[in-house]
Design a protein around this motif. Structure first.
Motif, PDB file in Angstrom:
ATOM      1  N   GLY A  14      28.489  45.173  43.346  1.00 24.33           N
ATOM      2  CA  GLY A  14      29.210  44.456  42.293  1.00 24.33           C
ATOM      3  C   GLY A  14      28.753  43.288  41.929  1.00 24.33           C
ATOM      4  N   GLN A  15      27.807  42.493  42.323  1.00 21.28           N
ATOM      5  CA  GLN A  15      27.041  41.180  42.080  1.00 21.28           C
ATOM      6  C   GLN A  15      25.731  40.946  42.550  1.00 21.28           C
TER       7      GLN A  15
ATOM      8  N   ASP B 296      30.949  49.001  45.761  1.00 22.58           N
ATOM      9  CA  ASP B 296      31.308  47.741  46.273  1.00 22.58           C
ATOM     10  C   ASP B 296      32.482  48.004  47.197  1.00 22.58           C
TER      11      ASP B 296
ATOM     12  N   ARG C  77      34.845  44.872  41.413  1.00 23.11           N
ATOM     13  CA  ARG C  77      33.677  44.411  40.935  1.00 23.11           C
ATOM     14  C   ARG C  77      32.579  45.807  40.738  1.00 23.11           C
TER      15      ARG C  77
END
Ligand SMILES: NC(=O)c1ccc[n+]([C@@H]2O[C@H](COP(=O)([O-])OP(=O)(O)OC[C@H]3O[C@@H](n4cnc5c(N)ncnc54)[C@H](O)[C@@H]3O)[C@@H](O)[C@H]2O)c1
Length: 245
Positions: free
Chosen positions: A15-16, A37, A42
């Motif tokens: 997600g990041q 995630d 996300r």
């Protein structure tokens, strides 16, 4: 080279940051990416970003530390060709940083759960499918903290990361004859939220800068590819030239 068309890739913690970079790069090479995630928003946002950029992606939120949840989610999805074990650090919480002598029993549980058990759970959920189809790629994201000692209050994280890479190495040998490779990327430090900290870290790195998700994603694309079929059981240091053991 490195064409991943027709492959399905599961990236955990995508997600990041690093995981998002890996997911985008695999999609860019033609893979359909399953964006995992623990945070459903996300995962959904990242899958939507990949789709908006012309790639193929679907969100699949679950907690890698929850073995039955991993089996259920991955089992419901179908065969996975490429697994990137990226979810890590402190898991859903911030990694607790303190010297081992100041830790109480159990303080290390969250770090071990995500960095070691998370890897075991996800590999267990995909390995039969990979072996049965005679092709698979597993890439575990570890750390220099798992390959060498560090004196920064993260001994529990080192234990999780070292466990993840040791497991990946042995799994590689168990499945080598089934067309499945398993390798580890041991990362040095990437940019920190505080630019002053990033600058200080960068000064100690031989190439003079901290890492980026793209540095990691490029190595993932290679290890996920057909062309990397003779590379297995290895740990590749992605760290700007820092010498680690
Ligand atoms: N950032 C660095 O400097 C650095 C250095 C060495 C190694 N690493 C490793 O690289 C990987 C990615 O690091 P990052 O800095 O991008 O992490 P991050 O903390 O920025 O992002 C991790 C993502 O994983 C998700 N996540 C956390 N626990 C999860 C769980 N139990 N199940 C599913 N998803 C979960 C989080 O919600 C988050 O979106 C980690 O394995 C980390 O240990 C990072």
């Amino acid at each position: 080279m490195f064409d991943l068309t027709g492959r399905t890739a599961l990236v955990t913690g995508a997600g990041q940051n690093v995981g998002a970079g890996i997911a985008a790069a695999l999609a860019g090479q033609g893979a359909r990416v399953v964006v995992n995630d623990i945070d459903p928003a996300r995962a959904a946002d990242m899958a939507a970003t990949i789709t908006a950029n012309g790639g193929a992606a679907v969100p699949l939120p679950f907690d890698v530390t929850d073995g039955p949840a991993v089996e259920a989610a991955v089992g419901s999805f179908g065969p996975i060709d490429i697994l990137v074990n990226n979810a890590g650090n402190g898991g859903a919480e911030r990694l607790a940083i303190k010297p081992f002598r100041e830790m109480a029993i159990g303080d290390w549980d969250p770090a071990i759960a995500v960095n070691l058990y998370g890897v075991l759970h996800c590999c267990h959920a995909v390995i039969d499918g990979m072996c049965e189809q005679g092709w698979g790629r597993i890439i575990t994201i570890s750390s220099g903290a798992g390959t060498g000692g560090v004196n920064i209050g993260v001994s529990h994280y080192s234990a999780g990361k070292g466990g993840g890479l040791a497991f990946t190495r042995s799994l590689a040998l168990e499945v080598a004859r089934q067309g499945v490779t398993a390798n580890t990327l041991a990362l040095g430090l990437l940019a920190a939220p505080d630019p002053k900290v990033t600058e200080r870290i960068a000064r100690a790195i031989p190439v003079g800068r901290t890492g980026t998700p793209i540095d990691v994603a490029a190595a993932c694309v290679w290890l996920a590819s057909e062309e990397a079929s003779w590379v297995t059981g290895q740990t590749v240091q992605i760290n700007g030239g820092s010498i680690t053991t």
